[in-house]
Design an enzyme around this catalytic site. Structure first.
Site, PDB file in Angstrom:
ATOM      1  N   ASP A 144      79.880  47.323  55.946  1.00 64.04           N
ATOM      2  CA  ASP A 144      80.209  48.745  55.941  1.00 64.04           C
ATOM      3  C   ASP A 144      80.636  49.166  57.337  1.00 64.04           C
ATOM      4  O   ASP A 144      79.981  48.822  58.336  1.00 64.04           O
ATOM      5  CB  ASP A 144      78.988  49.565  55.492  1.00 64.04           C
ATOM      6  CG  ASP A 144      79.351  51.009  55.210  1.00 64.04           C
ATOM      7  OD1 ASP A 144      79.764  51.301  54.077  1.00 64.04           O
ATOM      8  OD2 ASP A 144      79.218  51.841  56.124  1.00 64.04           O
ATOM      9  N   ASN A 152      87.847  59.611  60.190  1.00 60.23           N
ATOM     10  CA  ASN A 152      88.703  60.464  59.356  1.00 60.23           C
ATOM     11  C   ASN A 152      88.689  61.910  59.827  1.00 60.23           C
ATOM     12  O   ASN A 152      89.733  62.579  59.890  1.00 60.23           O
ATOM     13  CB  ASN A 152      88.252  60.389  57.896  1.00 60.23           C
ATOM     14  CG  ASN A 152      88.781  59.155  57.191  1.00 60.23           C
ATOM     15  OD1 ASN A 152      89.819  58.620  57.547  1.00 60.23           O
ATOM     16  ND2 ASN A 152      88.067  58.711  56.170  1.00 60.23           N
ATOM     17  N   HIS A 157      93.178  61.033  58.087  1.00 54.70           N
ATOM     18  CA  HIS A 157      93.114  59.942  57.113  1.00 54.70           C
ATOM     19  C   HIS A 157      94.152  58.838  57.364  1.00 54.70           C
ATOM     20  O   HIS A 157      93.859  57.665  57.083  1.00 54.70           O
ATOM     21  CB  HIS A 157      93.246  60.501  55.702  1.00 54.70           C
ATOM     22  CG  HIS A 157      92.025  61.247  55.252  1.00 54.70           C
ATOM     23  ND1 HIS A 157      90.908  60.619  54.751  1.00 54.70           N
ATOM     24  CD2 HIS A 157      91.731  62.568  55.251  1.00 54.70           C
ATOM     25  CE1 HIS A 157      89.992  61.510  54.448  1.00 54.70           C
ATOM     26  NE2 HIS A 157      90.463  62.708  54.748  1.00 54.70           N
ATOM     27  N   ASP A 161      93.091  55.040  57.390  1.00 56.47           N
ATOM     28  CA  ASP A 161      93.733  53.972  56.617  1.00 56.47           C
ATOM     29  C   ASP A 161      94.109  52.798  57.521  1.00 56.47           C
ATOM     30  O   ASP A 161      93.996  51.635  57.122  1.00 56.47           O
ATOM     31  CB  ASP A 161      94.980  54.503  55.909  1.00 56.47           C
ATOM     32  CG  ASP A 161      94.648  55.411  54.732  1.00 56.47           C
ATOM     33  OD1 ASP A 161      93.471  55.442  54.321  1.00 56.47           O
ATOM     34  OD2 ASP A 161      95.566  56.083  54.226  1.00 56.47           O
ATOM     35  N   GLU A 187      84.723  52.622  52.524  1.00 58.89           N
ATOM     36  CA  GLU A 187      84.712  51.828  53.748  1.00 58.89           C
ATOM     37  C   GLU A 187      83.790  50.625  53.622  1.00 58.89           C
ATOM     38  O   GLU A 187      83.347  50.066  54.614  1.00 58.89           O
ATOM     39  CB  GLU A 187      84.295  52.684  54.950  1.00 58.89           C
ATOM     40  CG  GLU A 187      82.878  53.192  54.908  1.00 58.89           C
ATOM     41  CD  GLU A 187      82.718  54.564  54.256  1.00 58.89           C
ATOM     42  OE1 GLU A 187      81.735  55.256  54.584  1.00 58.89           O
ATOM     43  OE2 GLU A 187      83.573  54.942  53.425  1.00 58.89           O
TER      44      GLU A 187
END
Length: 299
Positions: A144, A152, A157, A161, A187
């Site tokens: 994780d 973010n 975002h 990404d 994630e």
């Protein structure tokens, strides 16, 4: 269809087999009308076993390059074409390529190109069966990204990404050919390592965590490269007993939670699954064997 000199038209030409002036608007209108008519019945629940139709329309004079041009420009990828008299091999090859693309899309995450959650569960289930049958070890790692929401919220975002793509590429590069890497959540990632025991898996994941620490991720509009860390939870089975997917996943998930609670940017390993599994029902205790052969339970 827009004329060839339209500046807004897609860039097409003879280099990729497209003929910009073909086909005419009448054929396009007919295809679109048919698509709209069939849309209400294109559902899995609409047909029972044995039902369904293939609808064909003769397009005399339409060549495969022209069809490819039309198909790509008007998003007709779900339409298939075969010739009446010409060599069918190029058409069948294209159909095979289409099927392969659909299979890939159904099993892979579109952003990272790693396996998706559905494919991950299918593969893990199969590997657990193989592990129990062969008596070989199997390791499951859940990973994780630490504090990913902050990325973010702070940088947007698109930058998030970019981080996910970078971590996905790292997993794909670091794993062995016969390992499996997946993105199973926003994630959250996973690795399935067949034939790998606890100590060896710990070495693999520690190196992966270190590689993530050394990354410098550049995002558009962000002056300073981003640094990220990952936490990992590891669960293993020696293949001595059948272990369910749910149990091994729960062990890895609990280990990941512990790694987060202990400060993140680290690995935590769960107890080996076989050691926490109940004994097989067919095992006979030593004192029961003694009684069967001697009539006494005393050693």
């Amino acid at each position: 269809m827009k004329p060839a000199n339209d500046p807004d038209a897609p860039a097409v030409g003879k280099a990729n087999g497209c003929v910009p002036d073909f086909p005419d608007e009448a054929l396009l209108a007919e295809l679109e009308a048919l698509r709209q008519m069939l849309a209400p019945v294109e559902k899995p629940a609409c047909a029972t076993e044995g039902d369904g139709l293939i609808i064909m329309r003769l397009c005399s004079g339409l060549t495969l390059p022209e069809w490819e041009c039309l198909r790509n420009r008007r998003d007709l990828r779900d339409w298939l074409a075969l010739p009446l008299s010409a060599n069918p091999f190029p058409y069948l090859t294209r159909i095979q390529q289409t099927l392969e693309e659909l299979v890939f899309l159904s099993e892979h995450d579109p952003l990272t190109k790693l396996y998706n959650r559905g494919a991950f569960e299918r593969i893990l289930g199969a590997e657990l069966i193989r592990s129990a049958r062969s008596g070989q070890s199997l390791a499951l790692v859940l990973l994780d990204l630490d504090d990913f929401k902050l990325v973010n919220d702070t940088y947007g975002h698109p930058c998030g990404d970019r981080v996910l793509e970078t971590i996905g590429a790292l997993l794909a590069a670091e794993k062995r050919t016969y390992d499996y890497a997946a993105r199973i959540g926003g994630e959250e990632f996973a690795l399935i390592l067949p034939g790998v025991g606890l100590m060896r898996a710990e070495g693999v994941i520690e190196r992966l965590i270190e590689s993530a620490r050394s990354l410098r991720i550049v995002c558009d509009g962000v002056d300073t490269p981003l640094r990220v860390t990952i936490s990992a939870g590891l669960a293993c089975t020696k293949g001595k007993y059948p272990i369910s997917l749910e149990k091994l996943y729960a062990l890895a998930d609990g280990a990941l939670y512990t790694a987060k609670a202990q400060g993140k940017d680290r690995l935590f390993s769960a107890p080996i699954a076989d050691l926490t599994a109940p004994p097989e029902n067919t095992l006979v205790r030593a004192d029961e064997k003694r009684f069967l052969f001697t009539g006494s339970t005393k050693g």
